[in-house]
Every structure is written in C-alpha cells, then in structure tokens.
Design an enzyme around this catalytic site. Structure first.
Site, PDB file in Angstrom:
ATOM      1  N   GLU A 132       0.745  -1.333   0.132  1.00  0.00           N
ATOM      2  CA  GLU A 132      -0.040   0.030   0.063  1.00  0.00           C
ATOM      3  C   GLU A 132       0.831   1.193  -0.017  1.00  0.00           C
ATOM      4  O   GLU A 132       0.417   2.240   0.479  1.00  0.00           O
ATOM      5  CB  GLU A 132      -0.890   0.233   1.116  1.00  0.00           C
ATOM      6  CG  GLU A 132      -2.086  -1.148   1.184  1.00  0.00           C
ATOM      7  CD  GLU A 132      -2.732  -1.262   0.022  1.00  0.00           C
ATOM      8  OE1 GLU A 132      -2.944  -0.244  -0.986  1.00  0.00           O
ATOM      9  OE2 GLU A 132      -3.099  -2.299  -0.198  1.00  0.00           O
TER      10      GLU A 132
HETATM   11  C1  LIG Z   1       3.146  -9.851   0.518  1.00  0.00           C
HETATM   12  C2  LIG Z   1       2.893  -8.686  -0.303  1.00  0.00           C
HETATM   13  C3  LIG Z   1       1.568  -8.413  -0.981  1.00  0.00           C
HETATM   14  C4  LIG Z   1       1.323  -7.428  -1.816  1.00  0.00           C
HETATM   15  N1  LIG Z   1       0.064  -7.291  -2.000  1.00  0.00           N
HETATM   16  C5  LIG Z   1      -0.241  -6.390  -3.378  1.00  0.00           C
HETATM   17  C6  LIG Z   1      -1.712  -6.525  -3.860  1.00  0.00           C
HETATM   18  O1  LIG Z   1      -2.454  -6.931  -3.159  1.00  0.00           O
HETATM   19  N2  LIG Z   1      -1.666  -5.565  -4.966  1.00  0.00           N
HETATM   20  C7  LIG Z   1      -0.607  -5.121  -5.536  1.00  0.00           C
HETATM   21  O2  LIG Z   1      -0.961  -4.520  -6.720  1.00  0.00           O
HETATM   22  N3  LIG Z   1       0.416  -5.163  -5.072  1.00  0.00           N
HETATM   23  C8  LIG Z   1       0.867  -5.707  -3.958  1.00  0.00           C
HETATM   24  N4  LIG Z   1       2.080  -5.813  -3.298  1.00  0.00           N
HETATM   25  C9  LIG Z   1       2.988  -5.058  -4.161  1.00  0.00           C
HETATM   26  C10 LIG Z   1       3.500  -3.866  -3.164  1.00  0.00           C
HETATM   27  O3  LIG Z   1       2.482  -2.911  -3.160  1.00  0.00           O
HETATM   28  C11 LIG Z   1       4.967  -3.337  -3.540  1.00  0.00           C
HETATM   29  O4  LIG Z   1       5.988  -4.285  -3.254  1.00  0.00           O
HETATM   30  C12 LIG Z   1       5.303  -1.990  -3.080  1.00  0.00           C
HETATM   31  O5  LIG Z   1       4.333  -0.911  -3.515  1.00  0.00           O
HETATM   32  C13 LIG Z   1       6.481  -1.663  -3.456  1.00  0.00           C
HETATM   33  O6  LIG Z   1       6.858  -1.699  -4.773  1.00  0.00           O
HETATM   34  P1  LIG Z   1       8.475  -2.740  -5.381  1.00  0.00           P
HETATM   35  O7  LIG Z   1       8.174  -3.789  -4.468  1.00  0.00           O
HETATM   36  O8  LIG Z   1       8.400  -2.840  -6.819  1.00  0.00           O
HETATM   37  O9  LIG Z   1       9.505  -1.904  -4.727  1.00  0.00           O
HETATM   38  P2  LIG Z   1      10.158  -0.468  -5.644  1.00  0.00           P
HETATM   39  O10 LIG Z   1       8.919   0.455  -6.095  1.00  0.00           O
HETATM   40  O11 LIG Z   1      11.119  -1.002  -6.551  1.00  0.00           O
HETATM   41  O12 LIG Z   1      10.761   0.347  -4.383  1.00  0.00           O
HETATM   42  C14 LIG Z   1      12.008  -0.171  -3.761  1.00  0.00           C
HETATM   43  C15 LIG Z   1      12.528   0.781  -2.612  1.00  0.00           C
HETATM   44  O13 LIG Z   1      12.689   2.073  -3.321  1.00  0.00           O
HETATM   45  C16 LIG Z   1      12.039   3.061  -2.862  1.00  0.00           C
HETATM   46  N5  LIG Z   1      11.385   4.101  -3.972  1.00  0.00           N
HETATM   47  C17 LIG Z   1      10.771   3.807  -5.067  1.00  0.00           C
HETATM   48  N6  LIG Z   1      10.434   4.764  -5.602  1.00  0.00           N
HETATM   49  C18 LIG Z   1      10.852   5.714  -4.912  1.00  0.00           C
HETATM   50  C19 LIG Z   1      10.871   7.117  -4.965  1.00  0.00           C
HETATM   51  N7  LIG Z   1      10.195   7.800  -6.067  1.00  0.00           N
HETATM   52  N8  LIG Z   1      11.001   7.970  -3.984  1.00  0.00           N
HETATM   53  C20 LIG Z   1      11.450   7.637  -2.757  1.00  0.00           C
HETATM   54  N9  LIG Z   1      11.547   6.301  -2.637  1.00  0.00           N
HETATM   55  C21 LIG Z   1      11.459   5.440  -3.613  1.00  0.00           C
HETATM   56  C22 LIG Z   1      10.747   2.486  -2.102  1.00  0.00           C
HETATM   57  O14 LIG Z   1      10.557   3.134  -1.011  1.00  0.00           O
HETATM   58  C23 LIG Z   1      11.570   1.231  -1.550  1.00  0.00           C
HETATM   59  O15 LIG Z   1      12.174   1.440  -0.490  1.00  0.00           O
HETATM   60  C24 LIG Z   1       2.246  -6.759  -2.481  1.00  0.00           C
HETATM   61  C25 LIG Z   1       3.646  -6.982  -1.925  1.00  0.00           C
HETATM   62  C26 LIG Z   1       3.913  -7.985  -1.113  1.00  0.00           C
HETATM   63  C27 LIG Z   1       5.338  -8.365  -0.604  1.00  0.00           C
END
Ligand SMILES: Cc1cc2nc3c(=O)[nH]c(=O)nc-3n(C[C@H](O)[C@H](O)[C@H](O)COP(=O)(O)OP(=O)(O)OC[C@H]3O[C@@H](n4cnc5c(N)ncnc54)[C@H](O)[C@@H]3O)c2cc1C
Length: 596
Positions: free
Chosen positions: A445
């Site tokens: 989220e």
């Molecule tokens: C158990 C689990 C359940 C989930 N359930 C759902 C679901 O039901 N539906 C769904 O759609 N998704 C779901 N997700 C996905 C989740 O919402 C994402 O993992 C999350 O939004 C982060 O995206 P990412 O993993 O690609 O990390 P990234 O976006 O790659 O981020 C990696 C790091 O970089 C930082 N970062 C990235 N961009 C920026 C920025 N512009 N400024 C500052 N910092 C930044 C982030 O804060 C983080 O620390 C789930 C994930 C997990 C692990």
C-alpha cells in the site's frame, strides 16, 4: 503463540471518552440508530469471534502457508471454515451499503473490528481486507449495472476481491505499467498482462474472485495519465449475474505461482496472469489511478490498523511474560521474597520496552480511530464545509497513519521479542511471527518512503500548508482546556506545533533551489508529524484520566503514567527528527554511486 484478548476496554475508552462516538453517530446522517448498546454488543461479538475462531489459526497459517498446485491455491487448514463463519455471522457486510445487502454501519466501527481481526490473524484478515478495498472502489466509481452485478455477492462475501496494480517491473512507479486492455465490440475489454504480488489473488475461500486491474488502453498517454481501471472476474458471469456454467465460465485469468514470504504466510500472494480476460471499464478512461486512490486511501488506513493491531498482540504477549518470568532481583529491593527471583517486570529496562510498546500502540489507536471518525464525516455529512475539511484532514492524516503506525508497529513487535529474551526468538512463543507478519505493513500500500513523499510533497507543500493549519488549529483547540498538571507537556506540544509549519516553509524555500530537499526531509517530517500527533492524543487521554480518576483508578492512573512516559521518553524523538530533516540534502546526495 500469545493468547489474544480483544482489548474491548481500551477500544471503548477511545470510542466513548476520547472521541464521544455516541454524539458523533447521533449527529451523522444515517448513523442515528447506532446506539452505545449496539456498539458494545458488536465489539463484544467481534472480540469473541476473533479471539476464539481466528486467533487459534494464526500459528497454523504461519506453519502451513498456502499451497499452489497447478494454478489452484489452497489456504491453511481451518481458514475456509473460519471464512464461512465470518460470512454467516454477517461480518463481511458490516459497514457496506444496505442497498446492496450490507448493514450500513459506520466505517469507524468497522475499523475497530478490523483491528481485532488483524491482531488475531493478520494473514486471514487479508482476504476480507482486500475485498473491502474492491467494494469501496466499485461503490465509488461503478455504474448502476456494475454495482448491482458485483456488490451484493462481494458484500455477502461469497465473492472476494483484489487490487491488481503491481507488475514485475513496476511497484511504486505505476506510470510504467504494461498490462493492456483492448476494446471489444460489445463494450467490454480484453485484458492481457501479468500482475505480481497480488494478495488474495487466488484461494479456496470464495466462489468467484473479482479483480480490480490497472491497465492501459490502446494509444493511452504515457505515464500515470494513461492508466484505466477494470473489473475482471476470475469466472465469467451468466445473464443472471451469477458464475456461468462450467463450460463457459473460464475467463483467461490464472494464477501462475504464489510467493514464499517472510511473513503473512496464510495470505496467498499471487502472480495473476490475464490472457485476453474479459473485463469492464470502471470510472472514466485514463483516470484509473484516481479511482484506485479511493480504494488505496481506505486500504492505507486498513494497513495502518494492521500495524497497530499486530503491535497490540505483541504487547499482550510481552506484558504477560514480563509478569511471569522470574529473573534477577530488583535493584531497589527484593519484590518477590518467596520466589527464587523477581519477575522481569521489576527491571527498568524491561519497563522501558513495555512502556514504549504500550504508549505507541495506545497512542496509535487513539489517532487511528480519530481518523476513522473523520472518514465517517467525509462519507456521510450533509454539510459541504464539513465534507471538504474532512477530506483535507484525511489526505493529511492517511500517510501519517500508514507509515507511522507500521514503522512503530514494527518497533513494538521487535521489543516484543526482546522482552522474551531467547524465548522471543523461538517460534513456539509466537512473538517472532508477529515481527515477520508486521514487516510487510511498511511496504505494501505504498512504502514508508512513498507515504512520506505524499505527505510532504502533495499534502503539505502543494497544499500550501492548508491541511497542516487545520490540524494545528484542532490540536490547539483541544489543549485549551487541559488540567494544570499537564501544563509542562502542553508547553512542549505547543512548541512543536510552532516548529511544524516553520520547518515546512524552510524546506519549501530550499526546494526552489534543489528539489531533492523534499525527498531528503520527507521521512523525518512524517515521523515528526507522527510523534506530534501522538503527543496530542496522549494529552487528550491524560486529561480525561485526571478528570475521571475516581471511576477506575488503576485504568486511569495507568493512562496518566503512560502519558508521562510518552512525553519524557518518546516525544523527544520529534526534536531529533526535526534536526535531521533540517540538516539538508547534501549528506545524502553529495556521495556518488561509485563512492558507496
Ligand atoms: C506480501 C505482499 C503483498 C502485496 N499485495 C499487493 C496487492 O494485493 N496488490 C498489488 O498491486 N501489489 C501488492 N504488493 C506490492 C507492493 O504494493 C509493492 O511491493 C510496493 O508498492 C513496493 O513496490 P516494489 O516492490 O516494486 O518496490 P520499488 O518500487 O522498487 O521500491 C524499492 C525501494 O525504493 C523506494 N522508492 C521507489 N521509488 C521511490 C521514490 N520515487 N522516492 C523514494 N523512494 C522510492 C521504495 O520506498 C523502496 O524502499 C504486495 C507486496 C507484497 C510483498
């Protein structure tokens, strides 16, 4: 596994004395019949259901996890039966529109129920939790046909829902998502693409799964302005709106695999593949992200409550243990002469941990329910000014609740392990599961970093501090009538209120020269805001405790002592965050990637 007892007395204190919910419900259109007796009865029943049905399945869910076999996902033993009981008890529709079969009760009451669910079994709670998000989006943006087709079965719980945003190459940055939606002659769309990490994406609890999917239309603008939202049922529906017969029900939606995770093992986290799946546009073309935000705000508050709830479960386990575990003698004189040692509760350092756990958890609960009360107003008030103000406040408080409750919730569960010493690290005691389960709340989220940017960038700087001003006025108003015993803490809080807008102005000015200044200040600004908001809530709680002391001395003395602890030992963290956030971006940005 610590035994979870729903903290009804704590919740009732926040509802009745702190937030005056009786008056609030009486004055809010549609909630006039939500009497204190009804609220008490619902909270009691929810407490029973969560403690006796859901909590015993928490360790089972962790051990067994979900199983994937050729696209079919089986949830841990007992999850399905508990879900059936949940549905039969009418819990799935408790806060939803009565027009579609819900009970139309306030969001704030639903928040208390969802706290209990997540505290008892956060993995299990994901299934109805995601469904609730999807229902909110359809209610807010669906047309009449969509509402009539999907809401009754989702509110009944016989169908569940998901939110499908994330793809392998895009998480925080949804602007680059690739799933495509091709218009069909009949007005529907064919969706093709692969989503990952989809919670409750596939499972055995419901007859159908209604996916809300972000995808791009042909020739849509690049970035976030070219994303639309679609409803894609796992199984196609017949002309009666029910799952079609076996031969015709497949809809090109499949679960490619499930993730093996650090925690929330009972919640299925799925790769969901859409292969020309039949879907329906919901809301305007290319405005999908805005529509999804309706769902995301509610989902963010839900995740905030998860952080708080898991922390509550950890507090209960740690306090019980600290009273039982005999180890060492009190430095100020033996407290337990008949036994070989005193309980560890006598040691100042154990108390430091326990009081940090309790004050963060109770403070977060007070702020979380305050925010939920504002949701009620934003949804139901007939006064346009109240609605506009509530929406502004919500926009401001949502990222604070999401990030602060989950960051501090994780800190609390970590202390929970430490209080149990080596036993905290052993699975059998269940405290380490709470750390693992809580850890995800800071990520999904929208990560803490993303919440912080949202708060500082959109909700403060872009808003020219209007929401911040609203909350400061509210806090000042609440501190007008405080007992004199609290004047020292009031002074500290008022000083922090003065600094709050001053800091934002400084960051705003610096950002005109260097926009990285916003990102560099955002996390500390959010944490500062969280500690200030909790200071406000602790002053309010302490004030009630002083006034009502004679009614239940132990309870209120406890509240007062916790307020003292909070201001002496946790509130100073706000100052630390203010210093860090004003230190500027250079210590973060001057180092080159090669120099790391
Ligand atoms: C158990 C689990 C359940 C989930 N359930 C759902 C679901 O039901 N539906 C769904 O759609 N998704 C779901 N997700 C996905 C989740 O919402 C994402 O993992 C999350 O939004 C982060 O995206 P990412 O993993 O690609 O990390 P990234 O976006 O790659 O981020 C990696 C790091 O970089 C930082 N970062 C990235 N961009 C920026 C920025 N512009 N400024 C500052 N910092 C930044 C982030 O804060 C983080 O620390 C789930 C994930 C997990 C692990």
């Amino acid at each position: 596994m610590p035994e979870y007892h729903a903290p009804i007395k704590e919740i009732a204190f926040v509802f009745n004395q702190l937030l005056h919910m009786e008056q609030h419900y009486q004055n809010t259109p549609g909630y006039e019949e939500v009497t204190p007796d009804l609220v008490d009865a619902i909270l009691e029943e929810a407490g029973k259901f969560t403690s006796t049905v859901l909590q015993p399945l928490n360790a089972v869910g962790d051990e067994q996890g979900c199983q994937w076999n050729d696209g079919v996902v089986t949830t841990p033993a007992g999850f399905k039966e508990a879900y059936q009981q949940f549905r039969e008890g009418g819990w799935s529709g408790i806060t939803f529109d009565s027009e579609y079969g819900g009970q139309g009760l306030p969001y704030s009451l639903g928040t208390a129920i969802s706290e209990m669910i997540s505290a008892a079994n956060s993995s299990w709670g994901m299934y109805p939790g995601l469904t609730a998000g999807a229902i909110h989006a359809i209610q807010a943006h669906g047309d009449e046909l969509q509402k009539n087709t999907f809401l009754p079965n989702m509110i009944d719980g016989i169908w569940t829902g998901t939110m499908c945003l994330t793809e392998a190459h895009c998480g925080s940055d949804l602007g680059i998502l690739r799933t495509r939606a091709e218009p069909q002659d009949d007005g529907s769309f064919a969706l093709t693409g692969s989503k990952i990490f989809i919670s409750a994406g596939e499972h055995d609890l419901s007859e159908n799964i209604i996916h809300l999917v972000l995808a791009r239309l042909p020739n849509a603008p690049e970035g976030t302005k070219g994303i639309s939202l679609f409803i894609v049922p796992k199984y196609q529906l017949d002309s009666e709106g029910q799952v079609a017969s076996k031969e015709s029900k497949e809809n090109g939606v499949s679960c490619g695999s499930i993730e093996h995770k650090m925690g929330i093992n009972g919640s299925s986290t799925c790769v969901i593949n859409f292969d020309n799946a039949n879907g329906f546009l919901i809301g305007p073309e290319n405005r999908g992200l805005n529509c999804m935000f309706t769902m995301m705000n509610v989902a963010r508050l839900g995740t905030a409550m998860q952080g708080l709830a898991i922390a509550e479960a950890s507090c209960q386990g740690a306090i019980e243990y600290a009273n039982d575990r005999l180890q060492g003698r009190s430095l100020s004189g033996i407290k337990n002469p008949d036994k070989v040692a005193d309980p560890i509760m006598v040691h100042p350092d154990v108390r430091r941990m326990l009081l940090s756990m309790k004050t963060l958890t109770e403070g977060n609960r007070a702020l979380g329910y305050y925010t939920a009360k504002i949701v009620d107003l934003s949804q139901r008030s007939e006064d346009e000014k109240v609605v506009a103000e509530s929406e502004k406040l919500l926009g401001f408080l949502t990222p604070i609740c999401k990030a602060f409750f989950t960051e501090t919730g994780f800190e609390v569960t970590n202390y929970g392990v430490q209080v149990l010493g080596g036993h905290g690290y052993i699975k059998e005691w269940g405290m380490e599961q709470l750390v693992r389960d809580c850890r995800i709340t800071m990520i999904y989220e929208g990560t803490t970093g993303i919440q912080a940017l949202d708060l500082m960038g959109r909700k403060v700087l872009a808003d020219k501090g209007a929401a911040l001003k609203l909350i400061i006025n509210q806090i000042k108003q609440d501190t007008n009538d405080l007992p004199s015993e609290l004047s020292q803490y009031k002074k500290q809080l008022l000083a922090a209120l003065t600094l709050w807008p001053d800091m934002t102005k400084k960051i705003g000015f610096r950002a005109m020269k260097n926009t990285d200044e916003v990102g560099a200040a955002a996390f500390d600004f959010l944490m500062y805001s969280g500690y200030v908001c909790l200071g406000w809530q602790w002053l309010n709680m302490a004030s009630i405790a002083i006034k009502d002391m004679s009614e239940d001395e132990n309870f209120y003395k406890g509240k007062l002592e916790k307020a003292h602890f909070y201001f002496d030992r946790l509130f100073p963290r706000a100052k630390m965050h203010s210093k860090v956030l004003l230190s500027g971006a250079s210590s973060l940005m001057d180092i080159t990637p090669e120099q790391f």
